[in-house]
Design a protein around this motif. Structure first.
Motif, short mmCIF file in Angstrom:
data_model
loop_
_atom_site.label_atom_id
_atom_site.label_comp_id
_atom_site.label_asym_id
_atom_site.label_seq_id
_atom_site.Cartn_x
_atom_site.Cartn_y
_atom_site.Cartn_z
N ASN A 279 1.52 6.90 -6.78
CA ASN A 279 0.24 7.55 -7.09
C ASN A 279 -0.68 6.64 -7.91
O ASN A 279 -1.29 7.07 -8.89
CB ASN A 279 0.50 8.87 -7.83
CG ASN A 279 -0.70 9.82 -7.70
OD1 ASN A 279 -1.47 9.72 -6.76
ND2 ASN A 279 -0.85 10.72 -8.67
N LEU B 19 -3.25 4.45 -6.34
CA LEU B 19 -4.19 3.86 -5.38
C LEU B 19 -5.44 3.32 -6.08
O LEU B 19 -6.29 2.69 -5.45
CB LEU B 19 -4.58 4.89 -4.32
CG LEU B 19 -3.45 5.27 -3.34
CD1 LEU B 19 -3.90 6.39 -2.41
CD2 LEU B 19 -2.99 4.06 -2.53
N LYS C 91 0.86 4.07 -3.00
CA LYS C 91 0.63 5.48 -2.67
C LYS C 91 1.77 6.33 -3.22
O LYS C 91 1.54 7.41 -3.79
CB LYS C 91 0.50 5.65 -1.15
CG LYS C 91 0.11 7.05 -0.72
CD LYS C 91 -0.05 7.14 0.79
CE LYS C 91 -0.42 8.56 1.21
NZ LYS C 91 -0.48 8.69 2.68
N GLN D 40 0.83 -1.22 0.00
CA GLN D 40 0.00 0.00 0.00
C GLN D 40 0.86 1.26 0.00
O GLN D 40 0.57 2.22 -0.71
CB GLN D 40 -0.94 0.00 1.21
CG GLN D 40 -2.12 -0.95 1.05
CD GLN D 40 -2.93 -1.13 2.33
OE1 GLN D 40 -2.39 -1.02 3.44
NE2 GLN D 40 -4.21 -1.42 2.18
N HIS D 41 1.95 1.27 0.80
CA HIS D 41 2.88 2.41 0.81
C HIS D 41 3.49 2.63 -0.58
O HIS D 41 3.63 3.76 -1.04
CB HIS D 41 4.00 2.19 1.83
CG HIS D 41 3.60 2.48 3.25
ND1 HIS D 41 3.29 3.75 3.69
CD2 HIS D 41 3.47 1.67 4.33
CE1 HIS D 41 2.97 3.71 4.97
NE2 HIS D 41 3.07 2.46 5.38
#
Length: 310
Positions: free
Chosen positions: A77, A79, A74, A70-71
């Motif tokens: 960019n 998501l 993110k 997830q990091h």
């Protein structure tokens, strides 16, 4: 672009005796595997975990693999991307062999490959450190960096992060024994002194410099002389049954050096060849059997390649 991938990431030996939180190396076995595929629904989902006896969370915010993925998404960019993860634990949890980092690294390499290798292995290190922070409360890199890059790695600095690959002398093997006792990383870290005597610090600096020099010079004797820890091992070794006897067996059977892998309970010896490594693990396992402790052994050259797509 691929829709699915399976990645293996290796176990690691962190600290390498004198290099607390700054030195580590990768081994060929054990390790963990992650299967990952794109889905139509945005978000990161852990679909399945095997080999963990139900100990690891399926909650994507709490699992080190999904959290670090997830990091990563993110950061790039994206998501809007949806992925589904299966984690296959092929190594013991809480062994001192970088179990959480192997899983995290396999996940990060998988997502990076699926997204078209947007980041280098070195650029993935900070995302893997986020996983370590979740696993043990502190984002150190001495497991994740060698798991990502392979070989011996020095973490010269954390702020800013400066990770350096070191050479491995030809023929070097690791003889690893995992006594099946529980030594949680968080507990082991809490035992460490927060202040050290200048005399001890000087000894430790000399040994770290000697070990790094020995790797560059292919000097096994210098490596062996440098594998001494006056800061952390004296306390942590108390938690490992039969530690001093295992050290004696390693030394008597020709080890270059011996110490605790990570926070333990696994111990490791570096050797000049595979035969010596096998003799050492066999003798240490026999000793542990005598004191009624089950164990697993792994004999491996230093892993130079890091993670691989299966």
């Amino acid at each position: 672009m691929k829709n699915s991938i399976k990645v293996f990431a290796p176990a690691t030996v962190a600290n390498v005796v004198c290099g607390f939180d700054v030195l580590g190396f990768a081994v060929n076995e054990p390790g963990d595997e992650v299967e990952m595929r794109f889905t139509d629904t945005p978000g990161v989902v852990i679909k399945k975990i095997t080999g963990d006896d139900g100990r690891l969370p399926l909650d994507s915010a709490k699992n080190t693999v999904s959290a670090s993925v997830q990091h990563y998404l993110k950061h790039i960019n994206r998501l809007d991307v949806g992925v589904e993860i299966e984690l296959h634990k092929k190594m013991p949890i809480g062994s001192g062999l970088g179990s959480s980092s192997a899983s995290t690294v396999a996940g990060l390499v998988a997502i990076n490959k699926l997204m078209g290798d947007l980041l280098t292995a070195k650029e993935l290190v900070p995302f893997a450190m986020k996983g370590e922070e979740l696993a043990c409360g502190y984002g150190h890199a001495d497991n994740v960096a060698p798991a990502l890059l392979g070989g011996f790695v020095l973490v010269r600095s954390y702020e800013p992060l400066d990770v350096i690959s070191l050479p491995t002398p030809a023929g070097m093997y690791a003889a690893i024994v995992y006594p099946e006792v529980d030594v949680p990383t968080k507990d082991a870290r809490q035992m460490i002194r927060s202040k050290v005597a200048l005399k001890d610090a000087v000894t430790q600096w000399g040994n770290v410099a000697g070990l790094v020099s020995g790797l560059f010079m292919n000097d096994f004797d210098l490596i062996g002389r440098s594998m001494q820890d006056v800061l952390v091992e004296p306390t942590r070794s108390i938690l490992i049954p039969g530690f001093e006897e295992m050290r004696k067996l390693a030394t008597e059977n020709g080890a270059i050096g011996f110490g605790i892998s990570g926070s333990g309970p696994s111990v490791f010896a570096l050797t000049r060849n595979e035969e010596t490594a096998r003799i050492i693990t066999k003798s240490q396992q026999q000793h542990l059997h005598k004191i009624n402790i089950n164990s697993k052994a792994f004999v491996s050259p230093v892993n130079a390649e890091g993670p691989r797509v299966i």
